[in-house]
Enzyme design. Structure first.
Site, PDB file in Angstrom:
ATOM      1  N   GLY A  90    -101.081   7.961  13.433  1.00  0.00           N
ATOM      2  CA  GLY A  90    -101.083   8.523  14.764  1.00  0.00           C
ATOM      3  C   GLY A  90    -100.400   9.882  14.802  1.00  0.00           C
ATOM      4  O   GLY A  90     -99.481  10.157  14.027  1.00  0.00           O
TER       5      GLY A  90
ATOM      6  N   ASP B  37    -103.091   0.796  11.179  1.00  0.00           N
ATOM      7  CA  ASP B  37    -103.262   1.666  10.022  1.00  0.00           C
ATOM      8  C   ASP B  37    -103.794   0.883   8.822  1.00  0.00           C
ATOM      9  O   ASP B  37    -104.746   1.303   8.149  1.00  0.00           O
ATOM     10  CB  ASP B  37    -101.929   2.318   9.646  1.00  0.00           C
ATOM     11  CG  ASP B  37    -101.480   3.376  10.640  1.00  0.00           C
ATOM     12  OD1 ASP B  37    -101.919   3.316  11.799  1.00  0.00           O
ATOM     13  OD2 ASP B  37    -100.684   4.251  10.257  1.00  0.00           O
TER      14      ASP B  37
ATOM     15  N   HIS C 168     -92.445   4.805  16.937  1.00  0.00           N
ATOM     16  CA  HIS C 168     -93.292   4.842  18.127  1.00  0.00           C
ATOM     17  C   HIS C 168     -92.512   4.420  19.375  1.00  0.00           C
ATOM     18  O   HIS C 168     -93.100   4.170  20.419  1.00  0.00           O
ATOM     19  CB  HIS C 168     -94.498   3.917  17.960  1.00  0.00           C
ATOM     20  CG  HIS C 168     -95.271   4.153  16.716  1.00  0.00           C
ATOM     21  ND1 HIS C 168     -95.097   3.388  15.577  1.00  0.00           N
ATOM     22  CD2 HIS C 168     -96.195   5.081  16.402  1.00  0.00           C
ATOM     23  CE1 HIS C 168     -95.909   3.832  14.628  1.00  0.00           C
ATOM     24  NE2 HIS C 168     -96.573   4.856  15.110  1.00  0.00           N
TER      25      HIS C 168
ATOM     26  N   HIS D 243     -95.931  12.576  14.979  1.00  0.00           N
ATOM     27  CA  HIS D 243     -94.900  12.441  13.938  1.00  0.00           C
ATOM     28  C   HIS D 243     -94.793  13.701  13.078  1.00  0.00           C
ATOM     29  O   HIS D 243     -94.246  13.664  11.988  1.00  0.00           O
ATOM     30  CB  HIS D 243     -95.219  11.257  13.037  1.00  0.00           C
ATOM     31  CG  HIS D 243     -95.399   9.967  13.758  1.00  0.00           C
ATOM     32  ND1 HIS D 243     -94.432   9.438  14.593  1.00  0.00           N
ATOM     33  CD2 HIS D 243     -96.447   9.100  13.788  1.00  0.00           C
ATOM     34  CE1 HIS D 243     -94.875   8.281  15.091  1.00  0.00           C
ATOM     35  NE2 HIS D 243     -96.086   8.060  14.633  1.00  0.00           N
TER      36      HIS D 243
END
Length: 333
Positions: free
Chosen positions: A54, A110, A220, A57
């Protein structure tokens, strides 16, 4: 919410377009499909590396595309896994005839999507794919997002060491083996002083009072082990280091020590925290062989940091020292 954005829906696309504009000579960015490639592919006959996850990051993962690290990175929406079609397209594009290593953080989406992509590539083109899953966060054993430890800071170190091994022209099995050994040698723990704000939500992801901190936070915004009153840096460092040392693989080897910022804490504070960690490691009789301090795997605008320690043998240190030239990490060139 105050953000430097044009629209909530276009954040990732616009950021990737900016990345392409900033690094036109070293990166080739497929803005439409959210994939970052090396502008110049590596030599034929060498193993290629693909990672991703995602967005939010940064510089992980797109900022680590380049000589000595990744060949491609797939960017999902903010805190959302890339889809199998992205990963399979990236894998097929970067293969140089020696196979492709997928480096995947241990989050359910993932792992599932990279596994599906590997199956798609094998069926469509016969490209050999190996996978290494990073799972280094000692804060929790299982969570809503994972079975087992979450994959966090050790991912950066795995990408660097495996990338150097691939540049040497080693086989896919060899590159995967050193990546796995590095991953299994690392442990991490993080702390949040503030929540992050996901643009689509427009407000902090969780409520954290001014006088409290979250120990063991996920990247997250997942909850950690517990909340405590805010404390001096020396005490916070101990609360990060002690559980890591309790689970760090035994041995007389030194460590690569990685003090990572979560996005909003200034380098002044990160270096201060690293100084406290260094004292603790010295007191524990653990030699720091290499260190890295800065914002490398962030959580948007979260204030806080994480600590990663990796038991490093001579081969891992040599590969860590090898030249690297990416937007997010550069030395020896």
């Amino acid at each position: 919410m105050k953000k430097l954005i044009n629209s909530v829906d276009g954040v990732v696309t616009d950021a990737l377009a900016g990345m392409a504009a900033a690094h036109p000579d070293s990166l080739n960015v497929d803005v439409a499909h959210h994939i970052v490639y090396r502008a110049t592919p590596k030599e034929q006959g060498k193993v290629a590396l693909v990672s991703g996850g995602g967005s939010g990051h940064e510089p992980l993962h797109g900022g680590f595309v380049g000589t000595g690290m990744l060949d491609a990175a797939c960017a999902g929406e903010i805190f959302t896994s890339p889809v199998p079609d992205q990963v399979s397209a990236a894998t097929a594009a970067v293969d140089r005839g020696a196979g492709v290593l997928h480096i995947v953080k241990n989050y359910t989406g993932d792992v599932m999507n990279f596994d599906m992509a590997a199956e798609m590539v094998a069926a469509e083109s016969g490209i050999q794919v190996a996978t290494v899953v990073t799972a280094d966060d000692v804060a929790v054993e299982d969570s809503l997002y994972t079975a087992g430890r979450r994959g966090v800071g050790v991912t950066v170190i795995v990408e660097k060491i495996a990338g150097a091994a691939a540049e040497e022209g080693r086989s896919l099995d060899d590159v995967a083996a050193v990546a796995k050994r590095t991953s299994e040698s690392g442990r991490s723990m993080g702390v949040a002083l503030t929540s992050c704000t996901v643009p689509a939500n427009g407000k902090p992801s969780f409520d954290l009072p001014e006088d409290e901190m979250e120990i063991g936070i996920g990247i997250h915004g997942e909850p950690g082990r517990h909340r405590d009153k805010i404390a001096p840096a020396s005490e916070i460092a101990a609360r990060l280091a002690e559980p890591i040392l309790a689970e760090l693989p035994d041995g007389d080897r030194g460590v690569i020590a990685f003090l990572n910022g979560m996005g909003a804490s200034p380098l002044l504070e990160l270096y201060l925290m690293y100084g406290e960690v260094a004292k603790l490691l010295d007191a524990a009789g653990i030699k720091v062989e290499r260190s890295l301090v800065g914002n490398y795997i962030t959580s948007l605008d979260m204030a806080g940091c994480s600590l990663t320690l990796v038991r490093a043998d001579e081969e891992m240190l040599r590969l860590w020292d090898a030249p690297v030239n990416t937007p997010g990490l550069r030395w020896g060139v």
